[in-house]
Design a protein around this motif. Structure first.
Motif, PDB file in Angstrom:
ATOM      1  N   LYS A  36       0.840  -1.203   0.000  1.00  0.00           N
ATOM      2  CA  LYS A  36       0.000   0.000   0.000  1.00  0.00           C
ATOM      3  C   LYS A  36       0.873   1.249   0.000  1.00  0.00           C
ATOM      4  O   LYS A  36       2.087   1.191   0.213  1.00  0.00           O
ATOM      5  N   ASP A  37       0.232   2.388  -0.228  1.00  0.00           N
ATOM      6  CA  ASP A  37       0.962   3.652  -0.395  1.00  0.00           C
ATOM      7  C   ASP A  37       1.852   3.997   0.792  1.00  0.00           C
ATOM      8  O   ASP A  37       2.976   4.472   0.603  1.00  0.00           O
ATOM      9  N   ASP A  38       1.384   3.775   2.032  1.00  0.00           N
ATOM     10  CA  ASP A  38       2.208   4.132   3.193  1.00  0.00           C
ATOM     11  C   ASP A  38       3.486   3.306   3.249  1.00  0.00           C
ATOM     12  O   ASP A  38       4.564   3.814   3.556  1.00  0.00           O
ATOM     13  N   LEU A  39       3.386   2.025   2.890  1.00  0.00           N
ATOM     14  CA  LEU A  39       4.571   1.169   2.865  1.00  0.00           C
ATOM     15  C   LEU A  39       5.495   1.576   1.726  1.00  0.00           C
ATOM     16  O   LEU A  39       6.717   1.627   1.885  1.00  0.00           O
ATOM     17  N   ARG A  40       4.925   1.903   0.576  1.00  0.00           N
ATOM     18  CA  ARG A  40       5.737   2.375  -0.552  1.00  0.00           C
ATOM     19  C   ARG A  40       6.531   3.621  -0.158  1.00  0.00           C
ATOM     20  O   ARG A  40       7.717   3.732  -0.470  1.00  0.00           O
ATOM     21  N   GLU A  41       5.888   4.525   0.539  1.00  0.00           N
ATOM     22  CA  GLU A  41       6.575   5.746   1.000  1.00  0.00           C
ATOM     23  C   GLU A  41       7.688   5.409   1.982  1.00  0.00           C
ATOM     24  O   GLU A  41       8.771   5.990   1.920  1.00  0.00           O
ATOM     25  N   ALA A  42       7.423   4.469   2.889  1.00  0.00           N
ATOM     26  CA  ALA A  42       8.414   4.104   3.902  1.00  0.00           C
ATOM     27  C   ALA A  42       9.647   3.446   3.276  1.00  0.00           C
ATOM     28  O   ALA A  42      10.762   3.618   3.777  1.00  0.00           O
ATOM     29  N   LEU A  43       9.456   2.711   2.184  1.00  0.00           N
ATOM     30  CA  LEU A  43      10.568   1.999   1.550  1.00  0.00           C
ATOM     31  C   LEU A  43      11.254   2.801   0.445  1.00  0.00           C
ATOM     32  O   LEU A  43      12.357   2.454   0.027  1.00  0.00           O
TER      33      LEU A  43
END
Length: 116
Positions: free
Chosen positions: A93-100
């Motif tokens: 999801k978008d939040d994980l994409r941002e974190a990575l």
């Protein structure tokens, strides 16, 4: 298809810091073992190359891991290891994409196959 999110993180270790690295790895493995959504968490090493394979039951579970990593380990981890590649699989999801994203994550879309 699966809801699991998994990745292979490739890193380089300054071998002068191997003892510190091994102590940190043991801490991180013990902490991740407590995360109920963590399905696999494997560390591998050849010379100074370190690969970490991580698999989580969902994007939310992967995000829980990232939050724990950021709060407890990120500073020491990044002082010892240099990320050189991160391939991510599954429905992140978008939040994980941002974190990575800061470590140059490449996200791969599943186009076929199965999971047992």
């Amino acid at each position: 298809m699966t809801n699991d999110v998994y990745w292979l993180l490739k890193l380089d270790l300054d071998l002068d810091n191997k003892d510190e690295f091994e102590a940190l790895m043991a801490e991180m493995v013990a902490a991740t073992l407590q995360e109920t959504g963590a399905r696999s968490y494997e560390w591998h090493m050849t010379g100074s190359a370190v690969h970490i394979y991580e698999r989580y039951a969902s994007s939310e579970d992967a995000m829980i891991h990232m939050q724990n990593f950021g709060a407890s380990f990120a500073e020491r981890f990044l002082a010892l290891l240099t990320p050189v590649g991160l391939d991510v699989y599954g429905p992140a999801k978008d939040d994980l994409r941002e974190a990575l994203a800061p470590v140059g994550a490449v996200f791969h879309q599943q186009i076929g196959g199965f999971d047992r």
